[in-house]
Structures are given as C-alpha cells and as structure tokens.
Design a protein around this motif. Sequence first.
Motif, PDB file in Angstrom:
ATOM      1  N   PHE A 126       0.815  -1.163   0.040  1.00 30.53           N
ATOM      2  CA  PHE A 126      -0.044  -0.062   0.036  1.00 30.53           C
ATOM      3  C   PHE A 126       0.705   1.164   0.149  1.00 30.53           C
ATOM      4  N   ASP A 127       0.648   2.245  -0.868  1.00 27.02           N
ATOM      5  CA  ASP A 127       1.390   3.367  -1.046  1.00 27.02           C
ATOM      6  C   ASP A 127       0.674   4.136   0.208  1.00 27.02           C
ATOM      7  N   PRO A 128       2.060   4.529   1.091  1.00 27.25           N
ATOM      8  CA  PRO A 128       1.681   5.376   2.582  1.00 27.25           C
ATOM      9  C   PRO A 128       1.226   6.665   2.069  1.00 27.25           C
ATOM     10  N   ASP A 129       1.385   7.261   0.932  1.00 34.33           N
ATOM     11  CA  ASP A 129       0.840   8.583   0.552  1.00 34.33           C
ATOM     12  C   ASP A 129      -0.455   8.611   0.045  1.00 34.33           C
ATOM     13  N   ARG A 130      -0.922   7.418  -0.368  1.00 33.00           N
ATOM     14  CA  ARG A 130      -2.385   7.247  -0.638  1.00 33.00           C
ATOM     15  C   ARG A 130      -3.322   6.693   0.320  1.00 33.00           C
ATOM     16  N   TYR A 131      -2.760   5.758   1.385  1.00 32.74           N
ATOM     17  CA  TYR A 131      -3.404   5.149   2.264  1.00 32.74           C
ATOM     18  C   TYR A 131      -2.759   5.366   3.809  1.00 32.74           C
ATOM     19  N   ILE A 132      -3.866   5.328   4.544  1.00 33.19           N
ATOM     20  CA  ILE A 132      -3.160   4.830   6.098  1.00 33.19           C
ATOM     21  C   ILE A 132      -2.853   3.531   6.003  1.00 33.19           C
ATOM     22  N   THR A 133      -1.386   3.397   6.622  1.00 31.33           N
ATOM     23  CA  THR A 133      -0.898   1.972   6.540  1.00 31.33           C
ATOM     24  C   THR A 133      -0.542   1.400   7.964  1.00 31.33           C
ATOM     25  N   GLY A 134      -0.366   0.385   8.138  1.00 30.84           N
ATOM     26  CA  GLY A 134       0.243  -0.453   9.334  1.00 30.84           C
ATOM     27  C   GLY A 134       1.548  -0.477   9.105  1.00 30.84           C
ATOM     28  N   PRO A 135       2.189  -1.445  10.187  1.00 32.22           N
ATOM     29  CA  PRO A 135       3.493  -1.789  10.129  1.00 32.22           C
ATOM     30  C   PRO A 135       3.701  -2.715   9.053  1.00 32.22           C
ATOM     31  N   ALA A 136       4.827  -2.627   8.620  1.00 34.46           N
ATOM     32  CA  ALA A 136       5.276  -3.545   7.401  1.00 34.46           C
ATOM     33  C   ALA A 136       5.704  -4.756   7.772  1.00 34.46           C
ATOM     34  N   ARG A 137       5.290  -5.863   7.018  1.00 36.62           N
ATOM     35  CA  ARG A 137       5.705  -7.267   7.483  1.00 36.62           C
ATOM     36  C   ARG A 137       6.096  -7.693   5.959  1.00 36.62           C
ATOM     37  N   ARG A 138       7.554  -8.230   6.017  1.00 38.79           N
ATOM     38  CA  ARG A 138       8.250  -8.471   4.752  1.00 38.79           C
ATOM     39  C   ARG A 138       7.868  -9.923   4.300  1.00 38.79           C
ATOM     40  N   ASP A 139       7.488  -9.956   2.906  1.00 37.52           N
ATOM     41  CA  ASP A 139       7.546 -11.433   2.398  1.00 37.52           C
ATOM     42  C   ASP A 139       8.883 -11.361   1.472  1.00 37.52           C
ATOM     43  N   THR A 140       9.628 -12.274   2.105  1.00 37.09           N
ATOM     44  CA  THR A 140      11.151 -12.162   1.484  1.00 37.09           C
ATOM     45  C   THR A 140      11.108 -12.813  -0.099  1.00 37.09           C
ATOM     46  N   ARG A 141       9.994 -13.679  -0.170  1.00 41.70           N
ATOM     47  CA  ARG A 141      10.225 -14.296  -1.317  1.00 41.70           C
ATOM     48  C   ARG A 141       9.895 -13.628  -2.671  1.00 41.70           C
ATOM     49  N   TRP A 142       8.935 -12.424  -2.432  1.00 41.24           N
ATOM     50  CA  TRP A 142       8.782 -11.243  -3.552  1.00 41.24           C
ATOM     51  C   TRP A 142       9.257  -9.986  -2.987  1.00 41.24           C
ATOM     52  N   ARG A 143      10.053  -9.756  -1.792  1.00 31.89           N
ATOM     53  CA  ARG A 143      10.365  -8.433  -1.500  1.00 31.89           C
ATOM     54  C   ARG A 143       9.329  -7.506  -1.468  1.00 31.89           C
ATOM     55  N   VAL A 144       8.161  -7.978  -0.905  1.00 36.64           N
ATOM     56  CA  VAL A 144       7.073  -7.015  -0.883  1.00 36.64           C
ATOM     57  C   VAL A 144       6.587  -6.963   0.640  1.00 36.64           C
ATOM     58  N   ASP A 145       6.228  -5.685   0.933  1.00 34.58           N
ATOM     59  CA  ASP A 145       6.094  -5.392   2.553  1.00 34.58           C
ATOM     60  C   ASP A 145       4.566  -5.136   2.548  1.00 34.58           C
ATOM     61  N   PHE A 146       3.931  -6.070   3.309  1.00 35.21           N
ATOM     62  CA  PHE A 146       2.671  -6.136   3.454  1.00 35.21           C
ATOM     63  C   PHE A 146       2.260  -5.021   4.823  1.00 35.21           C
ATOM     64  N   ASN A 147       1.622  -3.911   4.230  1.00 35.69           N
ATOM     65  CA  ASN A 147       1.791  -2.731   5.473  1.00 35.69           C
ATOM     66  C   ASN A 147       0.110  -2.493   5.527  1.00 35.69           C
ATOM     67  N   GLY A 148      -0.742  -3.396   5.056  1.00 35.73           N
ATOM     68  CA  GLY A 148      -2.180  -3.070   5.607  1.00 35.73           C
ATOM     69  C   GLY A 148      -2.890  -2.982   6.930  1.00 35.73           C
ATOM     70  N   LEU A 149      -3.891  -2.483   6.808  1.00 31.00           N
ATOM     71  CA  LEU A 149      -4.549  -2.493   8.346  1.00 31.00           C
ATOM     72  C   LEU A 149      -5.332  -3.745   8.523  1.00 31.00           C
ATOM     73  N   GLY A 150      -4.392  -4.671   9.068  1.00 28.97           N
ATOM     74  CA  GLY A 150      -5.103  -6.018   9.371  1.00 28.97           C
ATOM     75  C   GLY A 150      -4.085  -7.154   8.909  1.00 28.97           C
ATOM     76  N   THR A 151      -4.667  -8.207   8.124  1.00 35.29           N
ATOM     77  CA  THR A 151      -3.874  -9.301   7.397  1.00 35.29           C
ATOM     78  C   THR A 151      -4.301  -9.549   6.045  1.00 35.29           C
ATOM     79  N   LEU A 152      -3.855 -10.500   5.317  1.00 31.45           N
ATOM     80  CA  LEU A 152      -4.496 -10.876   4.154  1.00 31.45           C
ATOM     81  C   LEU A 152      -5.696 -11.656   4.513  1.00 31.45           C
ATOM     82  N   HIS A 153      -5.820 -11.753   5.527  1.00 33.08           N
ATOM     83  CA  HIS A 153      -7.387 -12.854   5.838  1.00 33.08           C
ATOM     84  C   HIS A 153      -8.435 -11.753   6.423  1.00 33.08           C
ATOM     85  N   TYR A 154      -8.061 -10.453   6.699  1.00 31.79           N
ATOM     86  CA  TYR A 154      -8.867  -9.649   7.067  1.00 31.79           C
ATOM     87  C   TYR A 154      -8.245  -8.184   7.294  1.00 31.79           C
TER      88      TYR A 154
END
Length: 509
Positions: A126-154
Amino acid sequence: MESPLVGYAFLVETLKLKVFPIQRPAVIRPVTRIEPLGRELAVPQRLAPPPGDCCAHVLFALKHEGVNLGVLAQALPQIPAATMLAELRKAPSGAYIRKACFLWEAFSGTRLPHDVSPKGAATLLFDPDRYITGPARRDTRWRVDFNGLGTLHYCATVERTPEIEALLALDILGKSREFIGSLPAGMMDRALSWAYLHETHDSFAIEREAPSADKAERFVQLLRQAHERQPLTEDYLVALQNSTISNPFDRAVAFRHEQNHLNNGLRGAAGVTYVPPPPELCRDLMDELMLFANEAPLQIDPLVASGIISFGFVFLHPFMDGNGRLSRFLIHQALCRSGAMSHGLLLPVSVAMKREEQRYLEALQSFSRPAREFWRVLWLDANDLSFEFTGNEGIYRYWDATACVAFTLEMARQALEVELHEETEFLHAYDQVFKVVNARFDVRGSDLAQLVMMCLSNNGIVSRNRRKQFQYSVPEEVFDFIEERARQVLAEQATKNVDPNESTFLSKS
C-alpha cells in the motif's frame, strides 16, 4: 463491441466478480493522459491494457488505482500461473508484478514455480501517500512489504482523503489531554462525570432506548473499566455484552451460531436492511478483528484504529443483541488501549453521534447497503425468514473503511470542541451565578441549583412555570437576581465567542 472499462472495473465485468461497486472506475476516454474526470478515471486508448489480458489489467489497476483486495482476491486465482510467470519474465524486478505474484500466491494458496529471488529494493503493497498504513511485514520471496490495516485474511483500507488528513493534523487526542489537564481538579472531575453519564445515555438513545438507572450505571462502569486496557477476547466481549443487556434470554454465552439481521420495521424481506456474515465466517473474522484491536491502537493513529474496530465490529454483528452500543464502547476501549486516555479522560463521541445521527447512518450504510445486495432473503411465515448468501466472503474480509474513519475522527473533534468545551463553559457559568446568589440569599441548595441550571439553559430567563413551581420556597426577588447574574455571565461568554446555550448538556437538562 469492446468494453471501455479498464483495470478493476474491467476485471469485475469480465470475471463476473461479486464485489462492491468500484467507486471510481477506469474508463477509456478521448483524453491525452490518465486523469480523474468526474467520478471516473479517464484513460487514453493508447495506455489501456490489451482487451482480454486480465493480468495486464491487474498491473494497470495496482499502478493507477491503488490496492483493492476484494477484487484481487477473486480475480488473481482465475489467472493461470503460466500467464503470471510470462509477465514476470518481462520485468523480473518490477514492483507491480511482484505485488501481483505475492497476492496471487496468497489468494490461490499455490506457489508459483519460480525460485529466482527478485533484485532491487523491497516495495510496499500500500502506498503510504495514498493510504493510512500499518507496520510493514516483509515477504522475502517477493520482497513485498505487507503494510495493510490487518492481515491478508481481514484487512480494511483507509484512503488519505483531504478530510481525513485535515482531521489527523488537528491532533485531537493531544488537544483533549491538554484541555482536560488545564482544568482545575474539581472542574475536571465534574466535566468527566458529565461525559461518562451522557456518553451512556446517548449511546442507548441512538438505539431508541432509555436505560434504567441500574443499566446506565453498569455502562458507566464499563466505560471506566476501559482504562484497564484489557485485550479483547471472546470471553471478554461476551461479558461486556451481558453487562449491557437486561433480558437474561438475550445474554450471549459465545459469538453467535445463527444468522441475524437488521430490520427497519417493515414486514418480510423488504424490512431487512443489513445481513452480517454467516456465523462460521463471522467467528473467523472476529478472531482477525480482535487481533487487530489488540495491536493496532499501539501501532497506528488510535482514532483511525478505533473507527475500524468500532465499525468492523458492528458490520460483523457477533451477537444477537447489543452490538450497537458495544461497537461504540470499543471506540473508548481502543483509545484506552493506546494509552492516549490518561486521568480517566473520555471523549463523549456518542453524544456527538446522537446529534449527527444522519451522518452516522450514512457511514453505516456505506457498507450495509451494498452488502445487502448479496443476500437473497425470503419471507416464509410470520417472522420466519430464510437467508441465502449469493456473494463472496471477500466483501466482509476486505472493506473500505474510509467513510467510517472520517466519521469517527469528526465525532472525536466535535466531542472535544463542542461537547467538552461547551459543558465546561456551562459549569463555569453555573459556578459564577450560584456563588453570587448563594452569598446574598438564603435559599435551599437543591432549589437554587435547579433554578440556576434552568435559567442558564433558557437564555438567562426563569420561566413563569419555574417561578410558580418554586413560589413557596424562593422569594420573588431571588428569581430576578438569578436572571440578572445569568444574563451578565452569558454576555461575558458571548464576547469570547462562546455560546453555552448550544450545549448538549443544556439541551438535555
């Protein structure tokens, strides 16, 4: 004829996805660049993805439309792995294809046959300039930081709209602590006592209920207990629900195991205005919401967290009764959990919500109305209804909380700037008038207190009815003197641009 839709709107139409309507659909228009145009995102033909290439439309959407997990959760599993890998080979370190691959694996539950780690900097989902974001949790396989407000389940999303940005800049919680801390100890205690009492009464009043003295006291105690910062659990929420319900048959022992709904009073299916998720899904999502509620107030702006928790709770509706007032209690619970509420501080948001009931309804309906479209409700007999969910569970898992958070922030602002400030001004005026009158006349304290309060609430006039009511215990000249002093105090306050007669306290006295 080819569809002019692009990005998320194209995916929804082509793949027949069961999602809420796209708020700003991307559409091919005769423009020279991609730009917002009214309620659309106008896209020139030359920049539109090839028709029929769903993967290209996903990448377009991620780049130009932000992150819509509700659409992506349904669309990505329908794209073949070979298509994803072919796109990845074109740009192995591309930010948007890495995001797409990360989400493809998460939503399909399958690992792409690709073991070459991407190079370059990690990318935020999530782009922090566009969204309010949460703490980043890195997926090392794809080098993507999930920073959503919740998890990928909610996960909720909150866009940084101009309204939300302006409200966040006010530092409402900081100003609340500063204001309460500036009051003399006695005044602070009285203002907070008022806040607890009227927060209770107005939370019940929103549901058209007048609590008994015993029920009101129990709710006040719940509000005070929020300062203990107890984490949310099913047992704790059940105990809270039991404390707010009078009918023992309506008291829960666990999250619901049957379908419930909201009704507007009309008979049959026409009266059903909202249907929360089925029981099994509700319980799953409540686990996610409680996890968020126990962590988020310490990680993001507490008011943003409280809005997501409060509205998220009422949309899941985990109990058969009592969900509304518990959802408003959770605003206070989240603020206390964050540590932002010291010295028993409470923002009377329900008082502001009661005054802004139409806006409250609109915030609720931003989710409840589109969700209702995915339920087939049949009227069987009397009050017996059947419910069939025709949607996708993603509508409850991934939701846009922007309107709900904006409303929560605005109610917090009003609770401070209107409710607490005006009540404090009233108490100042009351003290000034009572002190002078009491020093000059020998009047029973309880009678004088009522008369001063009523006079201030009536623009400095003791009405004929009040004069008649107290004619055998209060001399006539006392009424006139109370009016004189009250008008003087009110005039002094008016010069400070403060009008105590707008106070919620006065309107309910």
